[in-house]
Write a protein that holds these residues in place. Structure first.
Motif, PDB file in Angstrom:
ATOM      1  N   ASN A 145       0.813  -1.215   0.000  1.00  0.00           N
ATOM      2  CA  ASN A 145       0.000   0.000   0.000  1.00  0.00           C
ATOM      3  C   ASN A 145       0.851   1.272   0.000  1.00  0.00           C
ATOM      4  O   ASN A 145       0.505   2.237  -0.677  1.00  0.00           O
ATOM      5  CB  ASN A 145      -0.967   0.021   1.188  1.00  0.00           C
ATOM      6  N   LEU A 146       1.949   1.262   0.718  1.00  0.00           N
ATOM      7  CA  LEU A 146       2.761   2.473   0.819  1.00  0.00           C
ATOM      8  C   LEU A 146       3.726   2.646  -0.345  1.00  0.00           C
ATOM      9  O   LEU A 146       3.947   3.768  -0.805  1.00  0.00           O
ATOM     10  CB  LEU A 146       3.563   2.464   2.130  1.00  0.00           C
ATOM     11  N   VAL A 147       4.303   1.559  -0.808  1.00  0.00           N
ATOM     12  CA  VAL A 147       5.352   1.659  -1.820  1.00  0.00           C
ATOM     13  C   VAL A 147       4.840   1.300  -3.210  1.00  0.00           C
ATOM     14  O   VAL A 147       4.925   2.101  -4.136  1.00  0.00           O
ATOM     15  CB  VAL A 147       6.573   0.784  -1.443  1.00  0.00           C
ATOM     16  N   ARG A 148       4.327   0.107  -3.358  1.00  0.00           N
ATOM     17  CA  ARG A 148       3.941  -0.364  -4.698  1.00  0.00           C
ATOM     18  C   ARG A 148       2.804   0.449  -5.299  1.00  0.00           C
ATOM     19  O   ARG A 148       2.768   0.655  -6.513  1.00  0.00           O
ATOM     20  CB  ARG A 148       3.560  -1.843  -4.649  1.00  0.00           C
ATOM     21  N   SER A 149       1.887   0.936  -4.478  1.00  0.00           N
ATOM     22  CA  SER A 149       0.787   1.742  -5.024  1.00  0.00           C
ATOM     23  C   SER A 149       1.294   3.083  -5.549  1.00  0.00           C
ATOM     24  O   SER A 149       0.726   3.641  -6.477  1.00  0.00           O
ATOM     25  CB  SER A 149      -0.295   1.949  -3.970  1.00  0.00           C
ATOM     26  N   ALA A 150       2.379   3.589  -4.982  1.00  0.00           N
ATOM     27  CA  ALA A 150       2.934   4.883  -5.405  1.00  0.00           C
ATOM     28  C   ALA A 150       4.064   4.740  -6.414  1.00  0.00           C
ATOM     29  O   ALA A 150       4.285   5.632  -7.228  1.00  0.00           O
ATOM     30  CB  ALA A 150       3.436   5.641  -4.176  1.00  0.00           C
ATOM     31  N   PHE A 151       4.775   3.618  -6.340  1.00  0.00           N
ATOM     32  CA  PHE A 151       5.933   3.395  -7.200  1.00  0.00           C
ATOM     33  C   PHE A 151       5.833   2.008  -7.827  1.00  0.00           C
ATOM     34  O   PHE A 151       6.422   1.046  -7.322  1.00  0.00           O
ATOM     35  CB  PHE A 151       7.236   3.514  -6.398  1.00  0.00           C
ATOM     36  N   PRO A 152       5.103   1.869  -8.932  1.00  0.00           N
ATOM     37  CA  PRO A 152       4.906   0.544  -9.549  1.00  0.00           C
ATOM     38  C   PRO A 152       6.195  -0.135  -9.989  1.00  0.00           C
ATOM     39  O   PRO A 152       6.232  -1.359 -10.134  1.00  0.00           O
ATOM     40  CB  PRO A 152       4.018   0.839 -10.759  1.00  0.00           C
ATOM     41  N   ASP A 153       7.264   0.630 -10.196  1.00  0.00           N
ATOM     42  CA  ASP A 153       8.536   0.044 -10.613  1.00  0.00           C
ATOM     43  C   ASP A 153       9.379  -0.443  -9.427  1.00  0.00           C
ATOM     44  O   ASP A 153      10.456  -1.001  -9.633  1.00  0.00           O
ATOM     45  CB  ASP A 153       9.348   1.051 -11.429  1.00  0.00           C
TER      46      ASP A 153
END
Length: 181
Positions: A145-153
């Motif tokens: 939720n914190l990382v992958r949702s904001a940074f898909p790479d």
């Protein structure tokens, strides 16, 4: 099956850890997510030019935590590592979030509010990585939720992300001692 008193003791310990640690962390995470969504905070877009003393203290504590957890795991002492993380989460909740609430509640989005969001975001992302060996599913939920949702790479899983490395130049022992006092 273990005797009843051993089983009850184990159940009581799990309940205590859940109440004191996991629920505290989840409440901090929920607080961040709720207000970050309301204010449309976008991680990575902020540049914190003038962090507050409280922000600097928390980042100092975070970097000391990374060093302490890494050292404990290097000596095969996961209990000590877990205790350090638990202590940090307690300070995060009872010192940082409680004393920063008004910063998050402001109607205007100024540099101070952005600094608070950025600091709390950095701590939660780092905690997700530190917790991965201990609470893999909780760590994954936070990371997704914190990382992958904001940074898909970003790495697909917290378990594929690099373990945090302490930046000892950001550890301020005097500030930590002053805040502790």
């Amino acid at each position: 099956s273990p005797p009843g008193n051993v089983r009850r003791f184990a159940e009581d310990m799990v309940a205590e850890v859940t109440r004191r640690f996991i629920m505290t962390l989840w409440n901090v995470y929920s607080f961040f997510v709720n207000y970050a969504n309301i204010d449309r905070f976008t991680p990575g877009s902020e540049e914190v030019l003038n962090p507050s003393e409280l922000d600097r203290w928390l980042i100092s504590e975070l970097n000391q935590l990374i060093a302490d957890v890494d050292a404990a795991l290097d000596t095969y002492n996961p209990t000590e590592a877990g205790r350090k993380i638990e202590g940090f989460v307690d300070g995060l909740s009872n010192w940082y979030v409680r004393r920063s609430r008004r910063r998050f509640w402001k109607s205007e989005s100024d540099a101070d509010k952005l600094s608070a969001y950025s600091t709390l975001y950095q701590c939660l992302v780092t905690l997700s990585k530190l917790l991965a060996p201990f609470t893999p599913f909780l760590a994954e939920e936070l990371y997704q939720n914190l990382v992958r949702s904001a940074f898909p790479d970003a790495p697909e899983s917290v378990h594929l992300a690099d373990f945090p490395v302490a930046d000892m130049s950001r550890v301020d022992k005097q500030l930590s001692a002053d805040i502790h006092l």
